[in-house]
Design a protein around this motif. Structure first.
Motif, mmCIF file in Angstrom:
data_model
loop_
_atom_site.group_PDB
_atom_site.id
_atom_site.type_symbol
_atom_site.label_atom_id
_atom_site.label_comp_id
_atom_site.label_asym_id
_atom_site.label_seq_id
_atom_site.Cartn_x
_atom_site.Cartn_y
_atom_site.Cartn_z
ATOM 1 N N GLU B 281 0.893 -1.117 0.259
ATOM 2 C CA GLU B 281 0.039 0.074 0.067
ATOM 3 C C GLU B 281 0.912 1.326 -0.043
ATOM 4 O OE1 GLU B 281 -3.853 -0.156 1.971
ATOM 5 O OE2 GLU B 281 -3.054 0.986 3.466
ATOM 6 N N GLN B 282 0.473 2.082 -0.600
ATOM 7 C CA GLN B 282 1.278 3.501 -0.780
ATOM 8 C C GLN B 282 0.404 4.607 -0.530
ATOM 9 O OE1 GLN B 282 3.549 4.895 0.094
ATOM 10 N NE2 GLN B 282 4.879 5.624 -1.358
ATOM 11 N N ASP B 283 0.753 5.511 0.246
ATOM 12 C CA ASP B 283 -0.142 6.703 0.553
ATOM 13 C C ASP B 283 0.547 8.015 0.301
ATOM 14 O OD1 ASP B 283 1.384 7.195 3.013
ATOM 15 O OD2 ASP B 283 -0.056 6.531 4.108
ATOM 16 N N GLY B 284 0.001 9.099 0.244
ATOM 17 C CA GLY B 284 0.453 10.487 -0.008
ATOM 18 C C GLY B 284 -0.308 11.151 -1.094
ATOM 19 N N PRO B 285 0.355 12.315 -1.641
ATOM 20 C CA PRO B 285 -0.644 13.061 -2.799
ATOM 21 C C PRO B 285 -0.815 12.199 -4.043
ATOM 22 C CG PRO B 285 1.718 14.056 -2.020
ATOM 23 C CD PRO B 285 1.485 12.996 -1.241
ATOM 24 N N SER B 286 -1.883 12.447 -4.616
ATOM 25 C CA SER B 286 -2.269 11.157 -5.338
ATOM 26 C C SER B 286 -1.377 11.112 -6.657
ATOM 27 C CB SER B 286 -3.810 11.660 -5.920
ATOM 28 O OG SER B 286 -3.808 12.778 -6.530
ATOM 29 N N GLU B 287 -0.763 12.150 -7.126
ATOM 30 C CA GLU B 287 0.055 12.128 -8.297
ATOM 31 C C GLU B 287 1.177 11.114 -7.949
ATOM 32 O OE1 GLU B 287 -0.370 14.781 -6.813
ATOM 33 O OE2 GLU B 287 -1.024 16.503 -7.919
ATOM 34 N N MET B 288 1.839 11.246 -6.669
ATOM 35 C CA MET B 288 2.890 10.462 -6.379
ATOM 36 C C MET B 288 2.497 9.147 -6.281
ATOM 37 S SD MET B 288 5.121 10.729 -2.762
ATOM 38 C CE MET B 288 4.007 9.360 -2.037
ATOM 39 N N VAL B 289 1.371 8.894 -5.536
ATOM 40 C CA VAL B 289 0.759 7.430 -5.183
ATOM 41 C C VAL B 289 0.844 6.694 -6.443
ATOM 42 C CG1 VAL B 289 -1.046 6.109 -4.363
ATOM 43 C CG2 VAL B 289 -0.318 7.960 -3.020
ATOM 44 N N GLN B 290 0.170 7.407 -7.656
ATOM 45 C CA GLN B 290 0.242 6.892 -9.183
ATOM 46 C C GLN B 290 1.386 6.496 -9.455
ATOM 47 O OE1 GLN B 290 -2.479 5.771 -10.559
ATOM 48 N NE2 GLN B 290 -4.256 6.885 -9.442
ATOM 49 N N ARG B 291 2.231 7.347 -9.517
ATOM 50 C CA ARG B 291 3.567 7.126 -10.036
ATOM 51 C C ARG B 291 4.105 6.149 -9.445
ATOM 52 N NH1 ARG B 291 7.895 11.384 -9.678
ATOM 53 N NH2 ARG B 291 6.430 12.104 -8.143
ATOM 54 N N ASP B 292 4.284 5.909 -8.090
ATOM 55 C CA ASP B 292 4.897 4.881 -7.130
ATOM 56 C C ASP B 292 4.318 3.505 -7.654
ATOM 57 O OD1 ASP B 292 6.408 6.805 -5.949
ATOM 58 O OD2 ASP B 292 5.893 6.683 -3.891
ATOM 59 N N LEU B 293 2.885 3.532 -7.828
ATOM 60 C CA LEU B 293 2.482 2.334 -7.894
ATOM 61 C C LEU B 293 2.736 1.670 -9.298
ATOM 62 C CD1 LEU B 293 -0.179 0.512 -6.455
ATOM 63 C CD2 LEU B 293 0.770 2.428 -5.342
ATOM 64 N N GLN B 294 2.874 2.375 -10.356
ATOM 65 C CA GLN B 294 3.175 2.238 -11.699
ATOM 66 C C GLN B 294 4.871 1.557 -11.381
ATOM 67 O OE1 GLN B 294 2.887 5.465 -14.223
ATOM 68 N NE2 GLN B 294 0.613 5.413 -14.156
#
Lengths: 470, 470
Positions: B281-294
């Motif tokens: 699971e990753q949390d934080g600002p949504s742009e960052m979360v999107q990027r991390d998840l990718q």
């Protein structure tokens, strides 16, 4: 305690004569640290090359009741590394190695004598980030940072040295080596000896090795300067930013006297009639930084900042931060003696505290510049004075005592990041209370019954070097 | 120690008879905690209503040499709140208040008896975030979390309870009240008594109040499940994610035996023949979360994950995390006795440790399910057994001893988040060494010379309740 010649002989047998010094020049050089007005000669200065040598030195000192003053670069501002009762000054200038960087576990293991800047540069080159950045980082050592639990500009968001020490090898006063913590993020096997050692100012043992936590580096950062006609508005800005759920990496504060002194020194174009300046830096993923900076800018404007300037590039950001970084140097050239304090209050009390400090300056007719870390309430009221003017020094002392008292009244502390040392030992009771001081002294006595480790620091000593019972 | 009747009389005079219990039912109810196989009766159970009452109780116990076992909800898994030598069990069920939420300073002040979930819910309603989320958070108390330095799923990114305790009010064994720390982000006034108390398992004093650090809540979060045919590949995924400079909020691991047990219990559709599952699971600002998840997704695929599933919405995320959350319950229904351990290793050793555990299971012919926090190396090897089968219990004990030994060999620790208690007291020396144990015992003796505070925990006691000298 051994006669000085015998002490030297036995230390030379451990270290080799070339690492044991007792010339007058060396004794003088290590008779003081960065703290004004404290000085006393040690008997011998030693430079061990490894843990085993430290262990042999401590065993000898324990056997003979010889005081040990461990000393990194002596940059502390609380007389924490100034000898007080003779004995030996223990240097780490031969123990400066970065032993390992463990990328998988995000840790680095170092010897205590590596300088903070060398270490930070090294980990940055390897693509990592070590946040604690005390003002003296160019020459301070990691061992010193650990002993003092050093803070810095990035404390608000990233915490202080304590938050980055994962494990230690410590030579205890009885000469035994204790290994605390390690590379595990989670570890609850017994008492937290790691954090007991962090900030213990060399009074509980000698740190011989440290394992530190690293972070991935922030992707980007941005800097902003806001200028105010009103201290209250600057403080309100800080509160509003936190209320907006933004934790900037840095929120630095300069009051009017500091602005004037800094501009006079550095000529960076600061408005010398402004009541206060805030320097704010945010770091992280660039989208987030952009967004945060926009919100911060709006808050500054809503709080009637008379000027809000965003750094156009890294060079410009550096220039803005220079104003904060040179504050101490700028103060230091104004008067022969500069005494920098670090009374600290909860963030919400920053404006009230700055106003109280200005009142105290007027009351005792002393010149105080106040700057510091507004985001974490860690202020640096700095008195410009002259140690030779004994009458003024009396007023300086009274002013500081009242500042400490005020900080405690506001729910704060006598020292946010400089440590207690000899300088603030008389005031520790104000913060810790009799019962707290009693607990600390019990721990000290249990671990160092002969009071050989940095005596006179944190706790006051009587002339025989014994702790003054609370 | 006083006779039981006299003790009860004097306690009743302090608390009122209605808050002092010694019925057989009550003594039985507090004769054990969540740890299997430990049980002993206390003499009296008391429920103080405020600090003054705690103080009076401790003074009485100190005067009369009566053991005190402070107990939150007793959810610990190391027999840390099980009486061992009679005396009193001290409950906090009347001290459950959230005293203050200070939005300006990002702190909350609470009484020790508030449950973790109640507290977390409250701060979330107010728009803040308190990260420590131990598995037992629904019923565990904040006071218990502090005493045990509880961890949880979010430890990798956010740290553990220790990192959120800013100040404490503690009744010391001599009955004095010590106030440690406060609301200042930076505070270096003497030894770090706050962190000495955190994780001290009730052996150094009674925590009567705590000031905790809050964070702004993360803006968004996303969850992903990756399934592997190979444990090594799952572990490598964890390493690669860290190497990509991403620190997820959570990286949980389930091995094949756990997957099978969980699927059998919860029927969430897990592939029971897979070697390992990672829940990230990753949390934080949504742009960052999107990027991390990718990035995370790409790494999972590159590591030959046979399936990578991203949660479509919060409900789906909850369903994925259920697999991890029910692991202990799922194990518990398989066999009469479930012993959950928390041997912990540096992150880089997770794969090696899981393989070692599986080898140990085969060697001692015991059934071990291993799940846990892969990101921080905090594993939970769980043996499914039957306490009545004495022959098997012997093998279980041997298996755990070997698991602890292996963890130490890998640079890890005997306990990542459960504490030492009575259960791991015999093994503490393996981690701390004789010299480290010696330092801890010196501190204990200095602060609690009569050994009244939770005797037998962390350090082994002899039958007279004295600490066994190391």
């Amino acid at each position: 305690m051994l006669k000085r010649d015998d002490l030297k002989k036995r230390l030379s047998a451990i270290l080799g004569a070339e690492h044991v010094h007792d010339s007058n020049e060396m004794k003088l050089a290590y008779s003081y640290d960065a703290t004004p007005n404290y000085q006393a000669l040690p008997d011998v200065i030693v430079s061990p090359g490894n843990m085993e040598e430290i262990q042999a030195i401590v065993q000898l000192c324990n056997e003979t009741g010889t005081p040990i003053v461990p000393r990194g670069s002596g940059t502390n501002l609380s007389a924490g590394t100034c000898p007080s009762e003779g004995g030996i000054v223990l240097l780490f200038n031969r123990m400066t190695e970065i032993i390992e960087l463990d990328a998988d576990n995000l840790t680095a293991t170092v010897q205590p004598g590596v300088t903070t800047e060398t270490f930070i540069r090294y980990v940055e080159e390897q693509g990592f980030f070590y946040p604690p950045d005390p003002g003296s980082m160019r020459i301070s050592t990691i061992g010193g940072n650990i002993s003092e639990n050093s803070g810095g500009l990035r404390g608000l968001k990233y915490g202080v040295t304590r938050d980055y020490v994962m494990g230690l090898k410590v030579i205890m006063p009885n000469g035994e080596c204790v290994v605390t913590g390690g590379k595990c993020v989670k570890d609850v096997a017994g008492y937290d000896l790691t954090r007991l050692m962090v900030g213990s100012e060399g009074t509980l043992g000698v740190i011989g090795e440290a394992t530190l936590k690293l972070l991935p580096p922030p992707e980007s950062k941005q800097t902003l300067m806001a200028v105010y006609n009103d201290i209250e508005a600057a403080a309100q800005t800080v509160s509003e930013i936190i209320a907006a759920k933004i934790i900037p990496a840095t929120m630095e504060f300069l009051d009017q006297p500091t602005i004037e002194v800094v501009e006079d020194y550095a000529g960076v174009g600061l408005p010398t009639d402004a009541a206060a300046i805030l320097l704010i830096e945010q770091d992280g993923p660039s989208e987030m930084v952009q967004r945060d900076l926009q919100v911060i800018q709006r808050i500054c404007q809503a709080q009637q900042a008379i000027d809000v300037e965003r750094a156009k590039n890294e060079e410009h950001a550096e220039k803005l931060l220079t104003a904060r970084r040179v504050a101490l140097s700028a103060c230091a050239r104004k008067k022969p003696t500069t005494i920098l304090e670090d009374a600290t209050v909860p963030r919400s009390k920053v404006a009230a505290m700055v106003q109280a400090i200005n009142g105290i300056a007027r009351k005792y007719e002393v010149q105080i510049c106040t700057f510091g870390h507004a985001g974490d309430g860690n202020l640096h009221p700095t008195i410009l004075t002259d140690a030779r003017d004994l009458e003024e020094m009396k007023r300086v002392e009274q002013a500081f005592a009242e500042i400490f008292q005020k900080a405690i009244e506001f729910g704060g502390t006598i020292t946010g990041e400089h440590g207690v040392g000899m300088m603030k030992a008389p005031y520790l009771k104000w913060k810790a209370g009799s019962s707290g001081l009693n607990v600390m002294q019990s721990i000290k006595r249990a671990l160092d019954p002969k009071n050989i480790m940095n005596p006179g620091k944190i706790f006051q000593s009587n002339p025989d070097g014994e702790m003054i019972a609370e």
